[in-house]
Design a protein around this motif. Structure first.
Motif, PDB file in Angstrom:
ATOM      1  N   UNK A 126      40.847 -38.978 -27.442  1.00 22.34           N
ATOM      2  CA  UNK A 126      42.301 -38.723 -27.393  1.00 22.34           C
ATOM      3  C   UNK A 126      42.859 -38.653 -25.963  1.00 22.34           C
ATOM      4  N   UNK A 127      41.981 -38.989 -24.974  1.00 24.51           N
ATOM      5  CA  UNK A 127      42.378 -39.015 -23.553  1.00 24.51           C
ATOM      6  C   UNK A 127      43.043 -37.691 -23.148  1.00 24.51           C
ATOM      7  N   UNK A 128      42.331 -36.609 -23.359  1.00 32.32           N
ATOM      8  CA  UNK A 128      42.862 -35.268 -23.058  1.00 32.32           C
ATOM      9  C   UNK A 128      42.025 -34.581 -21.996  1.00 32.32           C
ATOM     10  N   UNK A 129      42.701 -33.745 -21.230  1.00 29.82           N
ATOM     11  CA  UNK A 129      41.968 -32.924 -20.265  1.00 29.82           C
ATOM     12  C   UNK A 129      42.036 -31.458 -20.676  1.00 29.82           C
ATOM     13  N   UNK A 130      43.025 -31.120 -21.519  1.00 31.62           N
ATOM     14  CA  UNK A 130      43.181 -29.719 -21.945  1.00 31.62           C
ATOM     15  C   UNK A 130      42.380 -29.439 -23.220  1.00 31.62           C
TER      16      UNK A 130
END
Length: 380
Positions: A126-130
């Motif tokens: 989901x291309x998330x960093x959080x």
């Protein structure tokens, strides 16, 4: 997704019965193992198997299976699986676990590692960093280790399949609905023959017999966790529910009776039958088994009598088994099926069983004693 691998979990000893149910629904590549039946299917099978399987405990999606003897191996191989195909970005995804005869025996550690690996994979997907908030639909993941082989699954049922939704009340030692259905399916009963349960308690066996007799899907009256999953979609569920509705034989007459010595249980059984929508189909009456009489022929008697496991009950139970044998003896066209853990049952009942089958009632090892009698003549 086109093909998925599903696992129907089952109580020990009835895996072959679950496999038959799976095949009867039209699914192939069915593999029977201890406590589970694995098969290949499409997404609609999640809806259909949850609605229709009478004897399975739950239905799970198998995401992957691999050998893991170190935590690094468990992490990397879990991370390599296609979690993003199943778990949406907002999903709640707790991890449960178990470990049997494996080097990785610490279940909390295995759960934490699997959770971490899935989070890593979903972050990439989901291309998330959080961090994920986990406020959406539930996807309960299980890591099960057996002899160093890790199997990762997602549960599609939610509450176990034995919870049909009709049991508003129950007695002290209720029989699971899935076991009650098993007891009926292991007999030679057909819907056009009389059916009697002389120890009906809260009515579970007669209710399951009525559901079978009218071909009503056992999951018709409840909800499943996977109904909230977008990738299955509302349409598939609606089609499966409509199929169940179309296949039910609501106008098929049945002759089913439940009796019990306890009048309070009879009232509970009547209430449960009403809750299942079968109140008019089943007759319940207060009666002792020794008073059984009938003018009907070619019936089937199925019972889960007291076992005499508790202190002080054994003598009364043994006397009741003798009385039961005498009460049923005159009816040589009636087949009798009794579930008990008492090792001397046949001797007390007064004759040897045609067949007996080992089953587990919860954690109690029991035998299902089967006394087969004459079958009805063809074209009767």
């Amino acid at each position: 997704m086109s093909k998925i691998t599903l696992i129907a979990t089952a109580a020990m000893g009835i895996e072959a019965l679950v496999a038959k149910e799976v095949r009867d629904l039209g699914y192939e590549n069915v593999v029977v193992d201890n406590g589970k039946v694995t098969f290949e299917a499409d997404e609609s099978a999640i809806c259909r198997t949850n609605l229709w399987l009478r004897t399975a405990d739950r239905v799970k999606i198998k995401i992957g299976e691999f050998k893991a003897t170190t935590f690094d191996e468990l992490f990397e191989k879990t991370k390599a699986l296609p979690w993003g195909d199943y778990i949406p970005e907002d999903a709640e995804f707790p991890v449960i676990g178990k470990s049997v005869k494996s080097k990785l025996f610490s279940v909390p550690d295995c759960q934490a590692i699997v959770k971490k690996a899935i989070v890593e994979k979903l972050r990439i997907h989901y291309k998330r960093t959080t961090w994920f908030e986990e406020k959406g639909p539930l996807f309960r993941i299980e890591v099960a280790l057996l002899k160093d082989i890790a199997t990762l699954t997602i549960d599609t049922s939610g509450v176990g399949l034995h919870k049909r939704g009709y049991r508003a009340d129950q007695g002290e030692a209720p029989l699971k609905e899935t076991l009650a259905a098993t007891l009926v399916l292991l007999t030679n009963w057909t819907h056009d023959r009389p059916f009697v349960d002389p120890f009906c308690g809260s009515g579970t066996i007669p209710i399951e017999a009525a559901l079978i007799g009218q071909n009503i899907a056992p999951g018709f009256n409840r909800e499943f966790v996977s109904e909230n999953w977008d990738w299955i979609g509302r349409k598939r569920w609606e089609e499966a529910i409509q199929e169940a509705e179309d296949l039910a034989k609501y106008d098929r007459p049945l002759d089913i009776t439940g009796s019990d010595i306890d009048h309070k249980m009879i009232e509970i059984a009547k209430g449960n039958a009403m809750e299942a929508g079968l109140g008019d189909l089943i007759s319940f009456k207060q009666m002792q088994v020794k008073d059984f009489t009938t003018k009907k022929e070619y019936g089937v008697i199925v019972g889960n009598p007291p076992y005499g496991e508790r202190l002080g009950e054994k003598k009364a139970v043994e006397e009741m088994y003798k009385e039961m044998g005498k009460a049923f003896a005159p009816y040589n066209t009636w087949s009798v099926y009794m579930l008990t853990s008492h090792p001397e049952f046949e001797k007390l009942y007064g004759k040897p069983a045609t067949k007996k089958r080992k089953l587990f009632n919860g954690f109690i090892r029991t035998d299902y004693y089967q006394f087969w009698e004459k079958r009805p003549p063809k074209n009767q």
